[in-house]
Motif scaffolding. Structure first.
Motif, short mmCIF file in Angstrom:
data_model
loop_
_atom_site.label_atom_id
_atom_site.label_comp_id
_atom_site.label_asym_id
_atom_site.label_seq_id
_atom_site.Cartn_x
_atom_site.Cartn_y
_atom_site.Cartn_z
N ALA A 184 -63.50 -25.78 -31.57
CA ALA A 184 -64.90 -26.19 -31.45
C ALA A 184 -64.99 -27.71 -31.44
CB ALA A 184 -65.72 -25.62 -32.60
N GLY A 199 -66.80 -20.37 -27.00
CA GLY A 199 -66.78 -19.62 -28.25
C GLY A 199 -66.36 -18.18 -28.05
N ARG A 205 -72.46 -23.70 -26.03
CA ARG A 205 -73.15 -22.65 -26.76
C ARG A 205 -74.58 -22.52 -26.24
NH1 ARG A 205 -73.86 -23.18 -33.07
NH2 ARG A 205 -71.62 -22.78 -33.08
N TYR A 223 -67.63 -22.07 -34.25
CA TYR A 223 -68.43 -21.87 -33.04
C TYR A 223 -69.74 -21.12 -33.34
CZ TYR A 223 -65.10 -23.33 -29.39
OH TYR A 223 -64.28 -24.07 -28.54
N LEU A 263 -72.43 -17.71 -28.99
CA LEU A 263 -71.15 -18.41 -29.04
C LEU A 263 -70.91 -19.29 -27.83
CD1 LEU A 263 -68.80 -15.58 -30.38
CD2 LEU A 263 -69.44 -17.66 -31.59
#
Length: 436
Positions: A221, A38, A20, A156, A34
Motif C-alpha cells: 500500500a 488492493g 482505492r 489497503y 480495496l
C-alpha cells in the motif's frame, strides 16, 4: 495577505491509497473499496494463507500413518506439531521485522518459499529425528506468512470494512484445510500408507506457483511504503525493543496472552480431531473425510460471519462471544456417547463455526494495536509467540491421551479460550481506528 488557514494535514495511513474506490454499500463493498491494487494484494494474501493451511494440515491428517511408520507414541507425534508452532514464533517475529524493513510483499514471498521447501523435504525424511527437524524449519515460513499477509491487506482496507476484509482472508485457512482433506482422502485411498504420508508432504510444493503471481502483480500500500521509507531515512529502524517500550508494553503482553489462549484451543482441535475420529470413533479414511467436511464447512462460514460481526460488535465482543461458544462446543463434542456418531457429525458444523469465527477479528485487531513503523514487528511477534505458547496444549493432550483418551484430553482446549477472555481486559477496543 490571505488569512485563510492551511488545510489540516492527513496522516499517511489515513489517506485513501492510490486506486482505492470510494466506499459504497452492499455485501461486497469491502472488496470494491480495496481498489484494483488492493484486490490483487487480497488475492496474494488469500492464496498464501490457504496454502499455508494446506501445508500445515499435511501433518495432522497423516499423523496416524507417520506414527505407525516410525513406531511413535502419542507424545512423540504431538511433538511434531508443537515444534512447528514453537519455531513459528521465531519465523513470525523475523518476518514481521522483515516486513517493516524491506516491505510487506517481499517478506510475504520469503515466507511462502520457506514453508513450501521444508514441507516437501518432510516427505523425504528417513527417520523421526529428520522429520522433526524439517517440520521445525517449515515453522519458520508458516509462522510469518499470516502476519505479513494480514498487514499487507489491512493497510489497503478502510477502517469501516477492515474486520470483514481480514475475516475473508482468514477464511482461506478453511479453503486450504478442505483442499488438504480432499488430497488426503484420494492419496490414502490409492497409495499404500507407508508412502501416502510422503506424497502428502510432496504436494506441499504448490505454493511455488503463488510466488510467481505475487512477484508480478502485488505491491505494498502506498501509505505504508511512504512511512517505511521515511522511517528508514531517519534511521528509525523497527526493532523488538520498540514494542516493549512503556507505551506499547501492556499491549504487547496482553496481545501475546490473547493469542496464546485462542491458538491453544484451536491447535488442540486441529491437531487431534482427525486422530480422535479415526482411533476412538472407529472411522475409516472416507468416514473421517466426511466428518471433517462438516467441521471445515462450519469453519469457512464462521470466518466470514466473524469478520462481519467484528465490524458490527467490535473486536473484543466478537472474541468474547466466540470464546464462550467454542469452549461449550468442545465439551459437547468430546462427550458424545459411543454409538452416536450421527450427533458427532451434526456438532462438527457449530464446532468449526465457533472456533474459526473467533479468529476473524485477529488480523484487524492486531494491526490496529500498533503504529505503521512497528506493525509488522508487533503483529508478527504477538501472534506467533502466542502460537508457540499455545503449541504446548496439543503436546499436553498427546501425553495425556494414553491415560485419558484423546477425547478426554481435548477438554484442555476449552482452557485456552478462558485465557483469551482474560487477556481482553488489558486491551483497548479498536473498531473504527485509522492506521497511523
Amino acid at each position: 495577505m490571505s488569512t485563510k488557514p492551511p488545510p489540516p494535514s492527513t496522516p499517511a495511513d489515513t489517506r485513501i491509497p492510490q486506486g482505492r474506490l470510494p466506499e459504497d454499500r452492499g455485501p461486497f463493498a469491502w472488496l470494491r473499496a480495496l481498489g484494483p491494487r488492493g484486490r490483487r494484494a487480497f488475492g496474494g494474501a488469500f492464496g498464501g494463507y490457504a496454502l499455508d493451511s494446506y501445508d500445515f494440515f499435511t501433518l495432522p491428517l497423516s499423523m496416524v500413518a507417520i506414527a505407525a511408520y516410525f513406531g511413535l507414541d502419542s507424545g512423540q507425534t504431538g511433538l511434531l506439531t508443537t515444534v512447528t508452532l514453537v519455531v513459528s514464533a521465531i519465523g513470525g517475529a523475523v518476518a514481521g521485522v522483515l516486513a517493516d524493513r524491506i516491505g510487506r510483499v517481499k517478506a510475504l514471498m520469503i515466507t511462502v518459499i520457506t514453508y513450501a521447501v521444508f514441507t516437501v523435504l518432510c516427505g523425504f525424511a528417513p527417520n523421526y529425528e529428520t522429520l522433526l527437524a524439517f517440520r521445525a524449519l517449515q515453522g519458520l515460513g508458516f509462522g510469518g506468512e499470516w502476519a505479513v499477509g494480514a498487514i499487507l491487506v489491512a493497510e489497503y482496507a478502510s477502517a469501516k470494512h477492515r474486520g470483514r476484509t481480514l475475516g475473508a482472508i482468514q477464511s482461506s485457512w478453511a479453503v486450504g484445510w478442505a483442499l488438504a482433506v480432499i488430497v488426503y482422502t484420494l492419496v490414502f485411498q490409492y497409495v499404500d500408507e507407508d508412502t501416502a504420508w510422503r506424497v502428502m508432504f510432496w504436494t506441499g510444493a504448490l505454493p511455488a506457483l503463488l510466488v510467481i503471481y505475487v512477484r508480478r502483480h502485488v505491491s505494498d500500500a502506498p501509505g505504508a511504503t511512504e512511512q517505511r521509507l521515511e522511517s528508514a531515512g531517519k534511521n528509525s529502524v523497527a526493532s523488538f525493543a520498540r514494542i516493549f517500550k512503556p507505551e506499547l508494553l501492556r499491549t504487547t503482553l496482553f496481545a501475546v496472552l490473547l493469542s496464546t489462549g485462542v491458538q491453544g484451543g484451536y491447535y488442540t482441535l486441529a491437531t487431534w480431531v482427525p486422530t480422535y475420529l479415526k482411533s476412538e470413533r472407529g472411522l475409516t479414511v472416507i468416514g473421517t473425510g466426511g466428518y471433517l467436511t462438516f467441521l471445515i464447512s462450519g469453519a469457512f462460514i464462521g470466518y466470514l460471519t466473524g469478520g462481519y460481526l467484528t465490524d458490527k460488535l467490535g473486536r473484543k465482543r466478537n472474541i468474547t462471544l466466540f470464546a464462550f461458544l467454542s469452549a461449550t462446543c468442545i465439551l459437547a463434542y468430546t462427550n458424545i456417547p459411543d454409538g452416536a456418531n450421527g450427533l458427532l457429525l451434526v456438532l462438527g458444523f457449530p464446532l468449526g463455526f465457533c472456533m474459526s469465527a473467533i479468529f476473524s477479528g485477529f488480523g484487524s485487531f492486531l494491526s490496529e494495536l500498533y503504529p505503521t513503523a512497528v506493525r509488522g514487528t508487533g503483529q508478527g511477534f504477538t501472534y506467533n509467540t502466542g502460537r508457540a505458547a499455545g503449541a504446548f496444549f496439543p503436546t499436553l493432550v498427546g501425553f495425556l491421551a494414553d491415560s485419558w483418551g484423546v477425547g478426554g484430553a481435548l477438554v484442555f482446549g476449552a482452557v485456552g479460550y478462558g485465557l483469551a477472555v482474560l487477556a481482553l481486559f488489558g486491551l483497548p477496543e479498536t473498531r473504527g481506528r485509522e492506521l497511523l
